[in-house]
Scaffold this active site. Structure first.
Site, PDB file in Angstrom:
ATOM      1  N   SER A 150       0.951  -0.991  -0.191  1.00 47.19           N
ATOM      2  CA  SER A 150      -0.045   0.043  -0.028  1.00 47.19           C
ATOM      3  C   SER A 150       1.049   1.094  -0.070  1.00 47.19           C
ATOM      4  CB  SER A 150      -0.939  -0.147   1.429  1.00 47.19           C
ATOM      5  OG  SER A 150      -1.610   1.362   1.262  1.00 47.19           O
ATOM      6  N   TYR A 163      -2.065  -1.462  10.226  1.00 46.02           N
ATOM      7  CA  TYR A 163      -2.312  -1.600   8.730  1.00 46.02           C
ATOM      8  C   TYR A 163      -0.966  -1.090   7.806  1.00 46.02           C
ATOM      9  CZ  TYR A 163      -4.147  -1.181   3.645  1.00 46.02           C
ATOM     10  OH  TYR A 163      -4.100  -1.391   2.439  1.00 46.02           O
TER      11      TYR A 163
HETATM   12  N1  NAD Z   1      -8.649   0.036  -2.329  1.00 45.71           N
HETATM   13  C1  NAD Z   1      -7.445   0.718  -2.012  1.00 45.71           C
HETATM   14  O1  NAD Z   1      -7.517   1.914  -2.211  1.00 45.71           O
HETATM   15  C2  NAD Z   1      -6.165   0.159  -1.507  1.00 45.71           C
HETATM   16  C3  NAD Z   1      -5.140   1.076  -1.625  1.00 45.71           C
HETATM   17  C4  NAD Z   1      -3.732   0.498  -1.293  1.00 45.71           C
HETATM   18  C5  NAD Z   1      -3.782  -0.833  -0.888  1.00 45.71           C
HETATM   19  N2  NAD Z   1      -4.764  -1.756  -1.159  1.00 45.71           N
HETATM   20  C6  NAD Z   1      -4.730  -3.030  -0.847  1.00 45.71           C
HETATM   21  O2  NAD Z   1      -5.098  -3.858  -2.378  1.00 45.71           O
HETATM   22  C7  NAD Z   1      -5.559  -5.159  -1.711  1.00 45.71           C
HETATM   23  C8  NAD Z   1      -6.851  -5.381  -2.018  1.00 45.71           C
HETATM   24  O3  NAD Z   1      -7.855  -4.422  -1.523  1.00 45.71           O
HETATM   25  P1  NAD Z   1      -9.479  -3.753  -2.072  1.00 45.71           P
HETATM   26  O4  NAD Z   1      -9.442  -2.595  -1.798  1.00 45.71           O
HETATM   27  O5  NAD Z   1      -9.709  -4.749  -2.924  1.00 45.71           O
HETATM   28  O6  NAD Z   1     -10.219  -4.586  -0.792  1.00 45.71           O
HETATM   29  P2  NAD Z   1     -11.175  -5.703  -0.324  1.00 45.71           P
HETATM   30  O7  NAD Z   1     -11.295  -5.829   0.879  1.00 45.71           O
HETATM   31  O8  NAD Z   1     -12.078  -5.729  -1.268  1.00 45.71           O
HETATM   32  O9  NAD Z   1     -10.171  -6.968  -0.797  1.00 45.71           O
HETATM   33  C9  NAD Z   1      -9.484  -7.766   0.416  1.00 45.71           C
HETATM   34  C10 NAD Z   1      -9.860  -9.420  -0.028  1.00 45.71           C
HETATM   35  O10 NAD Z   1      -9.158 -10.078   0.795  1.00 45.71           O
HETATM   36  C11 NAD Z   1     -10.058 -11.115   1.393  1.00 45.71           C
HETATM   37  N3  NAD Z   1      -9.594 -11.651   2.809  1.00 45.71           N
HETATM   38  C12 NAD Z   1      -9.558 -10.918   3.844  1.00 45.71           C
HETATM   39  N4  NAD Z   1      -9.309 -11.658   4.786  1.00 45.71           N
HETATM   40  C13 NAD Z   1      -8.767 -12.947   4.374  1.00 45.71           C
HETATM   41  C14 NAD Z   1      -8.417 -14.135   4.865  1.00 45.71           C
HETATM   42  N5  NAD Z   1      -8.133 -14.366   5.981  1.00 45.71           N
HETATM   43  N6  NAD Z   1      -7.927 -15.198   4.018  1.00 45.71           N
HETATM   44  C15 NAD Z   1      -8.499 -15.026   2.762  1.00 45.71           C
HETATM   45  N7  NAD Z   1      -8.744 -13.832   1.981  1.00 45.71           N
HETATM   46  C16 NAD Z   1      -9.086 -12.873   2.769  1.00 45.71           C
HETATM   47  C17 NAD Z   1     -11.408 -10.648   1.257  1.00 45.71           C
HETATM   48  O11 NAD Z   1     -12.422 -11.513   1.390  1.00 45.71           O
HETATM   49  C18 NAD Z   1     -11.398  -9.657   0.129  1.00 45.71           C
HETATM   50  O12 NAD Z   1     -11.531 -10.395  -1.073  1.00 45.71           O
HETATM   51  C19 NAD Z   1      -5.253  -5.226  -0.370  1.00 45.71           C
HETATM   52  O13 NAD Z   1      -3.952  -5.933  -0.070  1.00 45.71           O
HETATM   53  C20 NAD Z   1      -5.250  -3.841   0.138  1.00 45.71           C
HETATM   54  O14 NAD Z   1      -4.546  -3.774   1.397  1.00 45.71           O
HETATM   55  C21 NAD Z   1      -5.992  -1.245  -1.280  1.00 45.71           C
END
Ligand code: NAD
Length: 271
Positions: A150, A163
């Site tokens: 991130s 986080y």
């Molecule tokens: N959306 C943003 O702005 C953003 C910014 C920076 C980083 N990220 C990173 O991108 C990635 C995806 O984020 P997103 O926004 O799509 O979020 P999201 O919550 O939609 O995706 C997270 C996924 O991880 C799965 N998950 C959670 N706990 C789990 C477990 N114990 N075992 C297996 N799967 C599990 C969830 O079911 C979900 O499908 C993450 O690593 C997040 O930290 C997102």
């Protein structure tokens, strides 16, 4: 890069049941990869796998709980039984649950439980995925591991220290993996998304907050899941065959500048 740059490759994507992971799984499949969508949200993973198959791609959903190492071992057993190899591992899943992010507040009020809940999935889970995947990649002659970190992993802020530091640990894990398995032709890189518009971020932020973010983003739009998917496809492909150990920001340039300079110069009548 050709339309089918990943033809025949086997790709595991964690957290592929929605949002960024869904976009990445779809993009890998669109380039010809056979995709395994691993998620605790098995309904979401099944929905995306079906959509990929409907588009003519190859995909299967597997239930994964990163808190339970036996499900990680079972995931790779299933992949090897079905396809005999793993070429691409995208560690996308993270603990982004609303309650977790809301409780991940100032360090002075941090609980050990909230701290551990971030590290258990984001850092330990990612490490265990790499641990159990790497032997299969070595057997296949190499592979590409992509960790979604991130933008906040390289910054400090007033909220979400568990986080962001758990993601900083993912950056370090990325470099350690690149060092330890480079000679076996395994590349490992991390992507640092900035704010990416997903259902969750749209829910959390109103129009005013999105305007503020847009003001600080260098490019004229905010990020979409497909922006991360494009970077994942590149890192997974042979176009990146000499790229390893790198920490890539995909954030429209939001972390490139000091946020206050524009305001200070404007206040001085210089901008
Ligand atoms: N959306 C943003 O702005 C953003 C910014 C920076 C980083 N990220 C990173 O991108 C990635 C995806 O984020 P997103 O926004 O799509 O979020 P999201 O919550 O939609 O995706 C997270 C996924 O991880 C799965 N998950 C959670 N706990 C789990 C477990 N114990 N075992 C297996 N799967 C599990 C969830 O079911 C979900 O499908 C993450 O690593 C997040 O930290 C997102």
């Amino acid at each position: 890069m050709s339309e089918k740059a990943l033809e025949g490759r086997v790709a595991v994507v964690s957290g592929a049941g929605a949002n960024i992971g869904e976009a990445c799984a779809r993009a890998l499949a669109a380039r010809g990869a056979r995709v395994i969508l691993a998620d605790i949200n098995i309904d979401g993973a099944n929905r995306v796998a079906e959509a990929i198959r409907a588009d003519g791609g190859e995909a299967m959903a597997v239930k994964l709980d990163l808190l339970d190492e036996s499900t990680i071992e079972a995931l790779f057993d299933t992949v090897i039984d079905r396809y005999g190899r793993v070429d691409i591992l995208h560690n996308n899943a993270a603990n982004t649950r609303m309650e977790q992010m809301a409780a991940d507040g100032p360090i002075g009020e941090m609980t050990a439980e909230v701290w551990d809940a971030a590290y258990a999935i984001n850092t330990r889970g990612t490490m265990l995925m790499i641990k159990h995947c790497v032997p299969h990649m070595i057997a296949a002659g190499g592979g590409s591991i992509i960790n979604t970190s991130s933008g906040v992993s390289i910054l400090g802020d007033i909220f979400n220290p568990a986080y962001s530091s758990s993601k900083a640990a993912v950056n370090s894990l990325t470099r350690n993996t690149a060092v330890q398995f480079g000679k076996q032709n395994i590349r490992c890189n991390a992507i640092l998304p900035g704010l990416i518009l997903t259902h969750l971020s749209r829910e959390m932020m109103g129009e005013e907050q999105l305007k503020m973010l847009a003001r600080h983003t260098l490019l004229p739009r905010l990020g979409a899941p497909e922006d991360i998917a494009n970077a994942v496809v590149f890192l997974a492909s042979d176009a990146a065959s000499f790229v390893t150990g790198q920490i890539f920001s995909v954030d429209g340039g939001i972390t490139t500048h000091q946020p206050y300079v524009g305001d200070v110069f404007a206040n001085m009548g210089l901008a």
